[in-house]
Motif scaffolding. Structure first.
Motif, PDB file in Angstrom:
ATOM      1  N   PHE A 108       0.838  -1.200   0.000  1.00 39.84           N
ATOM      2  CA  PHE A 108       0.000   0.000   0.000  1.00 39.84           C
ATOM      3  C   PHE A 108       0.872   1.250   0.000  1.00 39.84           C
ATOM      4  CE2 PHE A 108      -2.252   3.537   1.917  1.00 39.84           C
ATOM      5  CZ  PHE A 108      -3.372   3.591   1.113  1.00 39.84           C
ATOM      6  N   ASP A 109       1.932   1.244   0.802  1.00 40.64           N
ATOM      7  CA  ASP A 109       2.823   2.401   0.854  1.00 40.64           C
ATOM      8  C   ASP A 109       3.441   2.668  -0.519  1.00 40.64           C
ATOM      9  OD1 ASP A 109       2.178   2.238   3.519  1.00 40.64           O
ATOM     10  OD2 ASP A 109       4.209   1.847   4.218  1.00 40.64           O
ATOM     11  N   ASP A 110       3.822   1.597  -1.217  1.00 44.66           N
ATOM     12  CA  ASP A 110       4.393   1.747  -2.563  1.00 44.66           C
ATOM     13  C   ASP A 110       3.403   2.420  -3.510  1.00 44.66           C
ATOM     14  OD1 ASP A 110       6.666   0.466  -1.663  1.00 44.66           O
ATOM     15  OD2 ASP A 110       6.186  -1.458  -2.609  1.00 44.66           O
ATOM     16  N   VAL A 111       2.162   1.987  -3.446  1.00 45.97           N
ATOM     17  CA  VAL A 111       1.130   2.557  -4.317  1.00 45.97           C
ATOM     18  C   VAL A 111       0.830   3.994  -3.901  1.00 45.97           C
ATOM     19  CG1 VAL A 111      -1.292   2.391  -4.997  1.00 45.97           C
ATOM     20  CG2 VAL A 111       0.119   0.335  -4.920  1.00 45.97           C
ATOM     21  N   ALA A 112       0.681   4.218  -2.601  1.00 48.12           N
ATOM     22  CA  ALA A 112       0.313   5.543  -2.100  1.00 48.12           C
ATOM     23  C   ALA A 112       1.359   6.600  -2.445  1.00 48.12           C
ATOM     24  CB  ALA A 112       0.085   5.503  -0.594  1.00 48.12           C
ATOM     25  N   THR A 113       2.629   6.229  -2.414  1.00 48.08           N
ATOM     26  CA  THR A 113       3.667   7.211  -2.725  1.00 48.08           C
ATOM     27  C   THR A 113       3.690   7.566  -4.204  1.00 48.08           C
ATOM     28  OG1 THR A 113       5.346   5.471  -2.928  1.00 48.08           O
ATOM     29  CG2 THR A 113       5.137   6.553  -0.771  1.00 48.08           C
ATOM     30  N   GLN A 114       3.029   6.773  -5.038  1.00 47.66           N
ATOM     31  CA  GLN A 114       2.958   7.075  -6.468  1.00 47.66           C
ATOM     32  C   GLN A 114       1.798   8.011  -6.808  1.00 47.66           C
ATOM     33  OE1 GLN A 114       3.107   3.464  -8.837  1.00 47.66           O
ATOM     34  NE2 GLN A 114       4.437   2.517  -7.327  1.00 47.66           N
ATOM     35  N   LEU A 115       0.894   8.220  -5.843  1.00 48.65           N
ATOM     36  CA  LEU A 115      -0.237   9.107  -6.094  1.00 48.65           C
ATOM     37  C   LEU A 115       0.221  10.559  -6.060  1.00 48.65           C
ATOM     38  CD1 LEU A 115      -2.896   7.330  -3.846  1.00 48.65           C
ATOM     39  CD2 LEU A 115      -2.795   7.316  -6.355  1.00 48.65           C
ATOM     40  N   PRO A 116      -0.440  11.420  -6.807  1.00 45.06           N
ATOM     41  CA  PRO A 116      -0.065  12.839  -6.815  1.00 45.06           C
ATOM     42  C   PRO A 116      -0.209  13.474  -5.429  1.00 45.06           C
ATOM     43  CG  PRO A 116      -1.629  12.358  -8.574  1.00 45.06           C
ATOM     44  CD  PRO A 116      -1.538  11.130  -7.729  1.00 45.06           C
ATOM     45  N   ARG A 117       0.444  14.592  -5.267  1.00 46.05           N
ATOM     46  CA  ARG A 117       0.475  15.312  -3.992  1.00 46.05           C
ATOM     47  C   ARG A 117      -0.924  15.633  -3.459  1.00 46.05           C
ATOM     48  NH1 ARG A 117       4.572  18.624  -1.506  1.00 46.05           N
ATOM     49  NH2 ARG A 117       5.869  17.831  -3.145  1.00 46.05           N
ATOM     50  N   ASP A 118      -1.891  15.884  -4.337  1.00 45.41           N
ATOM     51  CA  ASP A 118      -3.214  16.268  -3.843  1.00 45.41           C
ATOM     52  C   ASP A 118      -3.941  15.121  -3.132  1.00 45.41           C
ATOM     53  OD1 ASP A 118      -3.811  14.926  -6.278  1.00 45.41           O
ATOM     54  OD2 ASP A 118      -5.587  16.156  -6.607  1.00 45.41           O
ATOM     55  N   TYR A 119      -3.397  13.907  -3.192  1.00 43.85           N
ATOM     56  CA  TYR A 119      -3.962  12.769  -2.457  1.00 43.85           C
ATOM     57  C   TYR A 119      -3.452  12.712  -1.014  1.00 43.85           C
ATOM     58  CZ  TYR A 119      -6.151  10.520  -6.473  1.00 43.85           C
ATOM     59  OH  TYR A 119      -6.982  10.216  -7.536  1.00 43.85           O
ATOM     60  N   ARG A 120      -2.524  13.567  -0.685  1.00 42.94           N
ATOM     61  CA  ARG A 120      -1.896  13.514   0.637  1.00 42.94           C
ATOM     62  C   ARG A 120      -2.933  13.476   1.767  1.00 42.94           C
ATOM     63  NH1 ARG A 120       2.938  17.264   1.509  1.00 42.94           N
ATOM     64  NH2 ARG A 120       3.950  15.465   0.616  1.00 42.94           N
ATOM     65  N   GLY A 121      -3.948  14.327   1.706  1.00 46.70           N
ATOM     66  CA  GLY A 121      -4.960  14.370   2.752  1.00 46.70           C
ATOM     67  C   GLY A 121      -5.761  13.077   2.878  1.00 46.70           C
ATOM     68  N   LEU A 122      -5.795  12.293   1.807  1.00 54.22           N
ATOM     69  CA  LEU A 122      -6.529  11.031   1.838  1.00 54.22           C
ATOM     70  C   LEU A 122      -5.680   9.865   2.341  1.00 54.22           C
ATOM     71  CD1 LEU A 122      -8.433  11.267  -1.570  1.00 54.22           C
ATOM     72  CD2 LEU A 122      -9.299  11.809   0.718  1.00 54.22           C
ATOM     73  N   VAL A 123      -4.356   9.931   2.127  1.00 55.15           N
ATOM     74  CA  VAL A 123      -3.516   8.795   2.505  1.00 55.15           C
ATOM     75  C   VAL A 123      -2.667   9.025   3.744  1.00 55.15           C
ATOM     76  CG1 VAL A 123      -3.405   7.862   0.166  1.00 55.15           C
ATOM     77  CG2 VAL A 123      -1.625   9.412   0.934  1.00 55.15           C
ATOM     78  N   GLU A 124      -2.507  10.275   4.178  1.00 56.46           N
ATOM     79  CA  GLU A 124      -1.640  10.535   5.337  1.00 56.46           C
ATOM     80  C   GLU A 124      -2.072   9.760   6.567  1.00 56.46           C
ATOM     81  OE1 GLU A 124      -1.397  14.770   5.872  1.00 56.46           O
ATOM     82  OE2 GLU A 124       0.596  14.808   4.979  1.00 56.46           O
ATOM     83  N   GLN A 125      -3.356   9.721   6.827  1.00 57.87           N
ATOM     84  CA  GLN A 125      -3.856   9.016   7.998  1.00 57.87           C
ATOM     85  C   GLN A 125      -3.474   7.541   7.935  1.00 57.87           C
ATOM     86  OE1 GLN A 125      -7.995   9.690   8.797  1.00 57.87           O
ATOM     87  NE2 GLN A 125      -8.187   7.845  10.016  1.00 57.87           N
ATOM     88  N   ALA A 126      -3.575   6.940   6.755  1.00 54.15           N
ATOM     89  CA  ALA A 126      -3.223   5.534   6.596  1.00 54.15           C
ATOM     90  C   ALA A 126      -1.730   5.303   6.767  1.00 54.15           C
ATOM     91  CB  ALA A 126      -3.667   5.033   5.220  1.00 54.15           C
TER      92      ALA A 126
END
Length: 136
Positions: A108-126
């Motif tokens: 999940f971390d590998d995938v999440a780090t590939q998402l654009p910066r504007d996803y930060r608020g959605l994945v930071e908690q995870a």
């Protein structure tokens, strides 16, 4: 993590009944499958319980990632789950956190780090240390 535990954790995180947690989970995973390439989707799905694998199953139309931002992600989840966008945003965070707990090897971390910066608020908690559900 088995299917019932996954749904239970999403239910607790979103403070919704299990039936709604199932719908929210489905909506988030279907949208996530659109956002990721088919190979990334298969890597995630392989580590999830069978009912969730079926939701993430890539199709020819999802082989290529559909590049849309976080706001569009939330809007698609809201439409699929038939909820307002604030509830959809909470559901995305809850499902992402539960996904991170459910899969091994930092996938999940590998995938999440590939998402654009504007996803930060959605994945930071995870991604936060200690993001696991605390049972009372």
């Amino acid at each position: 993590m088995n299917y019932d535990t996954f749904v239970d954790q999403v239910s607790q995180r979103t403070r919704t009944p299990s039936e709604q947690a199932v719908e929210l989970t489905r909506a988030v995973l279907e949208t996530f499958a659109e956002r990721l390439t088919g190979g990334e989707v298969l890597d995630l799905a392989a580590q999830l319980p069978q009912p969730l694998q079926l939701v993430l199953k890539p199709s020819p139309s999802t082989e290529q990632a559909d590049r849309f931002g976080a706001a569009e992600f939330v809007a698609r989840v809201a439409l699929r789950a038939r909820v307002q966008e604030p509830a959809a945003r909470d559901a995305v965070r809850a499902v992402f956190t539960t996904l991170r707990e459910a899969i091994t090897g930092g996938e999940f971390d590998d995938v999440a780090t590939q998402l654009p910066r504007d996803y930060r608020g959605l994945v930071e908690q995870a991604m936060a240390p200690g993001a696991t559900l605390r049972r009372t």
